[in-house]
Design a protein around this motif. Sequence first.
Motif, PDB file in Angstrom:
ATOM      1  N   ASN A 384       0.821  -1.214   0.000  1.00 47.06           N
ATOM      2  CA  ASN A 384       0.000   0.000   0.000  1.00 47.06           C
ATOM      3  C   ASN A 384       0.853   1.261   0.000  1.00 47.06           C
ATOM      4  OD1 ASN A 384       0.826  -0.636   2.671  1.00 47.06           O
ATOM      5  ND2 ASN A 384      -0.734   0.719   3.514  1.00 47.06           N
ATOM      6  N   VAL A 385       1.996   1.223   0.703  1.00 47.38           N
ATOM      7  CA  VAL A 385       2.898   2.383   0.729  1.00 47.38           C
ATOM      8  C   VAL A 385       3.544   2.569  -0.632  1.00 47.38           C
ATOM      9  CG1 VAL A 385       4.984   3.350   1.747  1.00 47.38           C
ATOM     10  CG2 VAL A 385       3.335   2.130   3.192  1.00 47.38           C
ATOM     11  N   PHE A 386       3.968   1.460  -1.252  1.00 54.77           N
ATOM     12  CA  PHE A 386       4.575   1.556  -2.580  1.00 54.77           C
ATOM     13  C   PHE A 386       3.591   2.155  -3.583  1.00 54.77           C
ATOM     14  CE2 PHE A 386       5.130  -0.354  -6.806  1.00 54.77           C
ATOM     15  CZ  PHE A 386       6.392   0.110  -7.129  1.00 54.77           C
ATOM     16  N   LYS A 387       2.350   1.706  -3.546  1.00 56.13           N
ATOM     17  CA  LYS A 387       1.349   2.217  -4.498  1.00 56.13           C
ATOM     18  C   LYS A 387       1.051   3.684  -4.256  1.00 56.13           C
ATOM     19  CE  LYS A 387      -1.005  -2.037  -5.841  1.00 56.13           C
ATOM     20  NZ  LYS A 387      -0.676  -1.827  -7.260  1.00 56.13           N
ATOM     21  N   GLN A 388       1.032   4.106  -2.985  1.00 57.82           N
ATOM     22  CA  GLN A 388       0.797   5.519  -2.686  1.00 57.82           C
ATOM     23  C   GLN A 388       1.921   6.399  -3.219  1.00 57.82           C
ATOM     24  OE1 GLN A 388       0.302   5.812   1.545  1.00 57.82           O
ATOM     25  NE2 GLN A 388      -1.688   4.752   1.553  1.00 57.82           N
ATOM     26  N   ARG A 389       3.153   5.933  -3.105  1.00 53.74           N
ATOM     27  CA  ARG A 389       4.295   6.754  -3.492  1.00 53.74           C
ATOM     28  C   ARG A 389       4.663   6.630  -4.967  1.00 53.74           C
ATOM     29  NH1 ARG A 389       9.324   6.480   0.497  1.00 53.74           N
ATOM     30  NH2 ARG A 389       9.935   8.073  -1.032  1.00 53.74           N
ATOM     31  N   PHE A 390       4.516   5.403  -5.525  1.00 56.96           N
ATOM     32  CA  PHE A 390       5.023   5.171  -6.882  1.00 56.96           C
ATOM     33  C   PHE A 390       3.989   4.584  -7.841  1.00 56.96           C
ATOM     34  CE2 PHE A 390       8.699   5.100  -4.071  1.00 56.96           C
ATOM     35  CZ  PHE A 390       9.578   5.938  -4.739  1.00 56.96           C
ATOM     36  N   GLY A 391       2.769   4.326  -7.364  1.00 56.01           N
ATOM     37  CA  GLY A 391       1.769   3.739  -8.257  1.00 56.01           C
ATOM     38  C   GLY A 391       2.126   2.302  -8.580  1.00 56.01           C
ATOM     39  N   ASP A 392       2.280   2.009  -9.855  1.00 58.86           N
ATOM     40  CA  ASP A 392       2.628   0.653 -10.288  1.00 58.86           C
ATOM     41  C   ASP A 392       4.019   0.641 -10.904  1.00 58.86           C
ATOM     42  OD1 ASP A 392       0.128  -0.548  -9.604  1.00 58.86           O
ATOM     43  OD2 ASP A 392      -0.756   0.380 -11.394  1.00 58.86           O
ATOM     44  N   VAL A 393       4.574  -0.575 -11.049  1.00 54.70           N
ATOM     45  CA  VAL A 393       5.826  -0.732 -11.770  1.00 54.70           C
ATOM     46  C   VAL A 393       5.626  -0.261 -13.211  1.00 54.70           C
ATOM     47  CG1 VAL A 393       7.470  -2.412 -12.681  1.00 54.70           C
ATOM     48  CG2 VAL A 393       6.614  -2.645 -10.344  1.00 54.70           C
ATOM     49  N   GLY A 394       6.439   0.685 -13.630  1.00 53.33           N
ATOM     50  CA  GLY A 394       6.295   1.239 -14.980  1.00 53.33           C
ATOM     51  C   GLY A 394       5.667   2.615 -14.998  1.00 53.33           C
ATOM     52  N   SER A 395       5.192   3.115 -13.845  1.00 51.40           N
ATOM     53  CA  SER A 395       4.627   4.457 -13.799  1.00 51.40           C
ATOM     54  C   SER A 395       5.719   5.497 -14.013  1.00 51.40           C
ATOM     55  CB  SER A 395       3.936   4.697 -12.454  1.00 51.40           C
ATOM     56  OG  SER A 395       4.895   4.736 -11.406  1.00 51.40           O
ATOM     57  N   ALA A 396       5.330   6.735 -14.277  1.00 48.68           N
ATOM     58  CA  ALA A 396       6.298   7.799 -14.550  1.00 48.68           C
ATOM     59  C   ALA A 396       7.219   8.031 -13.356  1.00 48.68           C
ATOM     60  CB  ALA A 396       5.580   9.085 -14.924  1.00 48.68           C
ATOM     61  N   ILE A 397       6.657   8.056 -12.146  1.00 45.80           N
ATOM     62  CA  ILE A 397       7.477   8.324 -10.965  1.00 45.80           C
ATOM     63  C   ILE A 397       8.383   7.128 -10.652  1.00 45.80           C
ATOM     64  CG2 ILE A 397       5.720   7.510  -9.316  1.00 45.80           C
ATOM     65  CD1 ILE A 397       6.652   9.799  -7.455  1.00 45.80           C
ATOM     66  N   TYR A 398       7.893   5.921 -10.939  1.00 42.79           N
ATOM     67  CA  TYR A 398       8.729   4.730 -10.768  1.00 42.79           C
ATOM     68  C   TYR A 398       9.908   4.773 -11.735  1.00 42.79           C
ATOM     69  CZ  TYR A 398      10.195  -0.165 -11.162  1.00 42.79           C
ATOM     70  OH  TYR A 398      10.941  -1.318 -11.219  1.00 42.79           O
ATOM     71  N   LEU A 399       9.629   5.077 -12.988  1.00 40.52           N
ATOM     72  CA  LEU A 399      10.696   5.150 -13.989  1.00 40.52           C
ATOM     73  C   LEU A 399      11.689   6.256 -13.665  1.00 40.52           C
ATOM     74  CD1 LEU A 399       8.648   4.557 -17.270  1.00 40.52           C
ATOM     75  CD2 LEU A 399      10.092   2.929 -16.023  1.00 40.52           C
TER      76      LEU A 399
END
Length: 418
Positions: A384-399
Amino acid sequence: MRFTLRLLLFFLLILPFACVLLIWLALSSKPAVPESANLSHLDIARAEAILRQNNPRYLVPGTLHSITINQQDLSLAANYLLHRTGHGGARIDITENAMQVESSIKLPAIPIPTYLNVWLAVEESEGQPEITKLKLGSLTVPTFMANLIVHELLTSTKQTREYQLAHSVIQQFNLQPDRLNMTYQWRPDQLGELSRHFISGADSTILLAYHAHLMALQSTGTAMSGSAANMMKPMFKFAQARSIMGDPIAENRALLLVLGAWASGHGMSTLVPTEIRHPWRFSLTLEQRIDFAQHFLTSAAIAAGADISLSNAVGVYKEVSDSKGGSGFSFTDIAADRAGTRFGELATASPENARRVQKLLSEGVQEKVIIPRVGDLPESMPENVFKQRFGDVGSAIYLSQMAVIEKRIADCKLYKGN
């Protein structure tokens, strides 16, 4: 007699032109199927699900079992195989009792891009495959000739260990819309032999040499604790000496496979079927953390002995899995994975790069030469923390976060300019 000579002369003149024409018809400057062999963490998840459903620990030896693979996963496997053996792409379409395979293979050692585009139709016949059509580029190969070619290929390899083992395990297959069903007989003795035979092209003699050297170092108190970078100095000095009369790529690959097996806790039994002493429990560090060294060396071994895309995907998949109940998603671990992958890739990329890595590591390096600062990156995030901060793997903020990691790795001395 004169007629025979004229006929022979005619064939001698026409045969080269006929060969050139056939080659021209078979080859193309553009691929019919573009190369696509990047494995995502979702691909790894699908593969793990298939393996979990067919876990050999729960199978009775000698019994028959079935496995179903959809055409998407078959296409993925075909693309991955082509990526491993060269460059190319594949597309598979399965209907009732029939399968169509379209692939493009980039031919090596040719100055301009040249592809062999293959279109193959296979039908099920009494539980066995039968080729019904084969096209090489715009050249259609007669059915009898296509089956003859395949028959001769199989016959010529029938005495090889790979063919014998595969033939003894896989009993039957049948085709249904969008999927392939295979029936196999679980034979742990032969499957174990098969897995060992395919161990990344590394000769068991070379693997045993590096295992023995690691054990010798530990007998003197070296390679027991401290930085993994320090441990690699005598290991790569050993590789450098062996490479004088050997292949530096093969030496580096074997070295990294041994270190990766040790770091991951699997041991040499996964590489060589022999009774040997095992090294002390892995306790080396990078940035004073054992898990960073484990991630680095395991990923380096996967990249050196298998494939870079597999190493990348395994790292991301593990972090996604950890976020769902394990230690949490950690960019620190991914950074260590990526640095290890880059190290394994460079150490086996070419003889020149292999020797350069040997020279630098055998002289001794600081950790920052092979792995950047990673301890300040986000880590141990529940799902839940990962999704709040970075969304999903491949999202703009993750990339964006991954770009930071890649930039740090690229700035390390060993990887600059490569």
